[in-house]
Design a protein around this motif. Structure first.
Motif, PDB file in Angstrom:
ATOM      1  N   ASP A  55       0.823  -1.193   0.000  1.00  0.00           N
ATOM      2  CA  ASP A  55       0.000   0.000   0.000  1.00  0.00           C
ATOM      3  C   ASP A  55       0.863   1.252   0.000  1.00  0.00           C
ATOM      4  O   ASP A  55       0.645   2.172  -0.770  1.00  0.00           O
ATOM      5  CB  ASP A  55      -0.881  -0.016   1.249  1.00  0.00           C
TER       6      ASP A  55
ATOM      7  N   ARG B 102       2.631   1.755  -3.268  1.00  0.00           N
ATOM      8  CA  ARG B 102       1.739   2.270  -4.300  1.00  0.00           C
ATOM      9  C   ARG B 102       1.553   3.787  -4.145  1.00  0.00           C
ATOM     10  O   ARG B 102       1.580   4.548  -5.089  1.00  0.00           O
ATOM     11  CB  ARG B 102       0.389   1.548  -4.196  1.00  0.00           C
ATOM     12  N   LYS B 103       1.385   4.197  -2.893  1.00  0.00           N
ATOM     13  CA  LYS B 103       1.190   5.626  -2.647  1.00  0.00           C
ATOM     14  C   LYS B 103       2.441   6.425  -3.017  1.00  0.00           C
ATOM     15  O   LYS B 103       2.360   7.525  -3.562  1.00  0.00           O
ATOM     16  CB  LYS B 103       0.846   5.865  -1.170  1.00  0.00           C
TER      17      LYS B 103
ATOM     18  N   HIS C 165       2.656   6.804  -6.673  1.00  0.00           N
ATOM     19  CA  HIS C 165       1.709   7.804  -7.131  1.00  0.00           C
ATOM     20  C   HIS C 165       2.274   9.216  -6.910  1.00  0.00           C
ATOM     21  O   HIS C 165       2.246  10.068  -7.808  1.00  0.00           O
ATOM     22  CB  HIS C 165       0.389   7.639  -6.386  1.00  0.00           C
TER      23      HIS C 165
END
Lengths: 122, 727, 158
Positions: B367, B370-371, B374
């Motif tokens: 998680d 992924r952040k 981004h």
């Protein structure tokens, strides 16, 4: 009384508007060329002052197009020009321009021209 | 003369024959006055004007079918009478039978007109629109900004006029290529016209007077009275310059003492404009257009002109109403923003590289990863955007050069077609000025020295008109600016002779063509036998190279005898970010700007040798290159000693011959934000600056040119005796 | 040094270097940061340790020991005092930061014209508080660009 002031030079438009203000008029619409002027013209406009030589659509072409519109047939059109060559003036008048004023003019001269055209439009 | 009414005029006209020349002329004058008479109803005016105009055609013999024209004039006047009557009926109906207004009733009957009289029926101020002969004005004399002038209006006027003048300059250049482009003529005409009209209002009589003369010249072109010849072009361009100078002077005066100075050459130019006679263009008459300009973006010349002119016209027409709206930002703020974003990118990559995120710490944080990814995307987008804020198209510079080509070609007596390509290519704003001077110099050189005289070209079987082509494009993350001429090419033998004469080389033995050509970049080198007005400006190709290198660019030459010369300038897209190769030397890391790197390789022992007097050299495919051991140059411990254990990197900076640098290994390509090491440290030899690397530490960016120079100056690299590297 | 006499008093940040306690005018100190990796800059004088990344800015780091001609042996290098002189920030490596003290004019004596180990031209004076002696640095002079430039020039032509 609402004026439509058409000139590709913003400075020139300001000069005309300033002059009009000095002789007591307060309502103006401005346009940067003939095309834009046709878009901005409506029946609320009671007097048109247009430059002659403008890109896209000249003052003459604009006046001609204006005269073809039912709402633009009778509005007085005063052309502002820097040169008073007779043939040019006649061509402009043939297109529907009512009179012309030569740059640089004083507010007084402008007033005379406007006054002269106003009763005729009434 | 007889006072005339519309009815009278109509009655007179019916009786006229097409041959009644004198009467036609008289009636035409009368009608012209009548058309403007305020007492003629608006509806009739155009018709009267039409009749007057048609009679004018007859009077001036501008019609072939005199019968038909006269008939048309009759119809117009009849219609006018009808229109007047109709207007009267309407007016009468409106008055509701009341008191007749004298003015209206008089329209058809008593409008008193004296025939003929013009010339200017109105406009008391008209005389001042064509001010007194300016020849009486003394150059350099002083005038003041009119006292009662509205300052805001004046400022607007300056801004607008500067734009107008710029547009007209563009249009003038279009005219060079296609002298018949009516729209371009009109654009220029309009610019002068607008300036004239407005300046007259603002009491800037000198400017109005000047613009009037310039406008008159262009109106002669517009009315096809004269052709747009080279003499005319010259005058027009000089007029544009004069207006620019005068506008700048007003601007200056507004800020200061309000005194306007008559620019030098004002009187002479105004006199030249007023007395311009194309038949006196004798010297240039043989080649009416000694310079042609083309933009290859549009294939046919016609298109080019059409494309350029309306664009210019529109731009001038709509001050502030069209185009992208813009905000002015101080460049230091923009630079700081870009710097900070650069740091953000690095900080972001540090987070992404953290073991906790990358997963190498063992734990799985999908998680989080992924952040972070981004956020990274956004950061990079932000960086791109920030970079683009500093980018400007080369167009302005190209058009300046177009102008220059014209001037230089005329002075040098060359016929030049100047072709530009890719003027929309963008480069870092900060680079534009630095690139400008070299290009000016190179373009001058190309015309002055590169291209042969027309006769010479003809004798060599070439077109009399030479071509200079300036192109810009993106290639491999660089901006490439290419200047190509189809002249005689560089004179290899003469360069060698000169270089030996100047002690730059001892002989050309073993030198490749490109090495020899590169000699022209050596300080003080000049192949021109005579120092001309055109090129003798104290800058040589050495300055050209230095300027280009100062923006981390590189310049290369290719030349073929009789065919021409091509200069290729390679520049980084932006100065804010350096594309670099991170290399390791011992325990230290350095950044080598990618633009300087030709290639890198692991040498075979057989490639290495030591040449007496030249130190260590590397031989690759027949090319012998000196080797610089970075670890020695920079005193780094624990570095690879033997080249076969490390890597060799071929670098070159245009002037010096290619050199190889010994490094331990390549760590990878990296974009870095170049920063100064600060004034406290001053200039550090071999280092151009520092950059924050991905791990937050500072890496030093090599100044390759200086490293090569250091390496070649024996004193800086004390080579231990007996270094001969046996295989 | 006599010219500085009238205004010598004030607040000082004191630190240790090779066993001696020094003082730096607090107004010239912009921050104190922990020791961090310093990138050596080749071909610079020995008292320039290199450069560091201070929140995106590259600032040079001075080695005071080398500046004062002291050996590097025994250096603890625990922190860097970032000083600001004019617009220029420079880091100074010290063994340990001690305290901020006020030292009045009366407590400051001129430096002896000859010292042992430290060039007295780099001193504003000698402060004596709480029975301890503090060597008060004239940091402008220590960082003096002229000398750095001269040293750099000397190094590059060597």
């Amino acid at each position: 009384m609402k004026f439509l002031v058409v000139d590709d030079s913003a400075t020139m438009r300001r000069i005309v508007v300033n002059a009009l203000q000095r002789i007591g008029f307060n309502e103006f619409v401005e346009a940067g060329d003939g095309q834009e002027a046709l878009g901005k013209y409506d029946e609320s406009v009671k007097f048109v002052i247009t430059d002659w030589n403008m890109p896209n659509m000249s003052g003459t072409e604009f006046t001609k197009a204006l005269r073809e519109r039912p709402d633009g047939r009778d509005v007085p059109v005063l052309m502002v020009t820097a040169r008073s060559v007779r043939e040019d003036i006649l061509t402009a008048m043939e297109a529907g321009v009512n009179n012309y004023v030569v740059k640089p003019f004083t507010p007084q001269v402008l007033k005379e021209k406007i006054d002269a055209l106003l009763p005729a439009a009434a | 003369m007889t006072p005339l009414t519309l009815d009278d005029a109509a009655a007179l006209l019916v009786q006229l024959e097409p041959t009644d020349q004198e009467d036609i002329a008289k009636l035409r004058e009368a009608l012209a006055d009548l058309a403007l008479d305020v007492q003629v109803p608006l509806a009739a005016q155009p018709l009267v004007a039409r009749a007057a105009r048609l009679l004018g055609e007859l009077a001036d013999h501008r019609t072939d079918d005199r019968e038909a024209t006269l008939a048309a004039a009759n119809v117009a006047l009849d219609d006018a009478v009808t229109a007047v009557e109709a207007a009267e009926r309407r007016a009468a109906a409106r008055r509701d039978g009341g008191e007749a207004r004298a003015s209206s009733a008089a329209a058809t009957t008593t409008a008193p007109i004296v025939v003929p009289e013009m010339p200017s029926p109105v406009a008391p101020a008209a005389s001042s629109s064509t001010p007194a002969p300016a020849a009486t004005v003394v150059d350099g004399s002083v005038d003041t900004v009119p006292d009662d002038s509205d300052l805001d209006l004046l400022r607007d006027f300056i801004i607008e006029s500067v734009e107008c003048v710029a547009n007209s300059e563009a249009a003038l250049l279009t005219l060079e290529a296609s002298p018949d482009d009516a729209e371009a003529v009109n654009t220029v005409f309009r610019a002068f016209h607008t300036v004239k009209g407005t300046s007259a209002f603002l009491g800037l009589h000198r400017m109005a007077g000047f613009a009037h003369e310039a406008e008159s010249l262009l109106s002669r072109v517009r009315d096809r009275e004269i052709a747009y010849t080279s003499g005319c072009a010259e005058l027009s361009l000089r007029s544009v310059d004069m207006l620019k100078a005068m506008l700048a002077d007003i601007d200056r005066a507004l800020a200061g003492d309000r005194r306007l100075v008559v620019p030098v050459g004002y009187s002479a130019l105004i006199a030249a404009l007023a007395s311009y006679d194309p038949s006196h263009d004798a010297s240039l008459a043989a080649s009416p257009h000694s310079v042609a300009t083309t933009s290859t973006a549009a294939e046919s010349g016609d298109d080019t002109a059409r494309r350029a002119a309306p664009a210019a016209a529109t731009a001038g027409a709509t001050t502030g109403t069209t185009g992208d709206s813009t905000v002015r930002v101080r460049t230091d703020r923009l630079d700081r923003l870009i710097d900070l974003i650069g740091e953000l990118v690095i900080a972001e990559s540090m987070i992404a590289g953290d073991p906790l995120v990358s997963g190498s710490a063992g734990g799985v944080h999908h998680d989080l990863a992924r952040k972070v990814t981004h956020a990274g995307k956004i950061t990079r987008e932000l960086q791109e955007l920030a970079m683009s804020m500093r980018m400007v198209p080369l167009r302005t510079m190209f058009s300046k050069l177009t102008r220059l080509v014209r001037d230089v070609a005329i002075k040098a007596g060359k016929q030049v077609e100047f072709v530009t390509d890719g003027e929309d290519t963008e480069i870092d704003r900060n680079m534009v000025d630095i690139l400008g001077d070299p290009l000016v110099h190179m373009v001058r050189n190309a015309i002055d020295h590169g291209l042969e005289a027309p006769d010479q070209r003809e004798a060599a079987g070439k077109a009399r008109q030479g071509q200079v082509r300036l192109s810009a494009y993106h290639a491999g993350g660089n901006v490439v600016v290419e200047l190509r001429d189809d002249g005689n090419g560089l004179d290899r033998d003469r360069i060698i002779r000169k270089a030996i004469e100047k002690g730059l080389i001892e002989s050309d033995k073993g030198m490749s063509d490109s090495e020899i050509f590169a000699l022209i970049f050596a300080p003080g080198f000049s192949t021109a036998d005579t120092v001309t007005d055109l090129s003798g400006r104290g800058v040589g190709m050495d300055v050209v190279r230095r300027n280009i290198e100062s923006i981390r660019g590189r310049i290369d030459i290719a030349s073929a005898p009789g065919k021409g010369t091509t200069f290729t300038i390679r520049l980084p897209l932006t100065l804010a970010v350096t594309d670099g190769m991170l290399v390791r030397v011992g325990t230290e890391r350095f950044i080598v700007p990618t633009v300087n790197i030709h290639m890198s390789f692991r040498p075979e022992p057989s490639m290495l040798s030591t040449v007496v007097g030249r130190g260590e050299v590397v031989m690759l495919r027949g090319e012998v290159m000196p080797m610089v051991r970075l670890h020695r140059l920079f005193g780094v411990a624990d570095a690879v000693e033997h080249p076969t254990d490390g890597l060799l990197m071929i670098v070159g900076d245009g002037e010096q011959r290619r050199t190889v640098l010994l490094v331990d290994e390549l760590l990878g390509q990296q974009q870095v934000v170049a920063k100064s090491l600060g004034e406290w440290l001053g200039t550090v030899r071999g280092i151009s600056g520092g950059a924050i690397l991905g791990d937050g530490r500072v890496g030093l960016i090599l100044d390759v040119g200086d490293v090569v120079a250091l390496g070649q100056s024996g004193a800086s690299v004390p080579l231990p005796a007996g270094i001969a590297l046996a295989a | 040094m006599s010219t500085a006499t009238a205004t010598r008093g004030g607040k000082f940040l004191t630190f240790f270097l090779a066993g001696e306690e020094y003082g730096l005018e607090i107004l010239k100190v912009s921050e104190i940061i922990g020791m961090q990796p310093i990138t050596r800059v080749p071909r610079t004088p020995s008292h320039i340790r290199g450069v560091i990344n201070l929140r995106g800015k590259v600032i040079p780091i001075m080695e005071l020991r080398a500046r004062f001609g002291m050996p590097r042996d025994g250096a603890e290098d625990t922190c860097i005092i970032v000083v600001q002189v004019g617009a220029v920030q420079t880091g100074v490596v010290v063994d340990k930061v001690s305290e901020v003290v006020s030292i009045g004019d009366a407590e400051i004596e001129d430096a002896p014209t000859f010292g042992d180990g430290i060039h007295t031209e780099y001193l504003l004076g000698i402060g004596k508080t709480n029975g301890r002696v503090k060597l008060l640095l004239d940091i402008d002079r220590v960082l003096s660009g002229d000398e750095v430039a001269a040293a750099a020039a000397a190094a590059s032509t060597a």
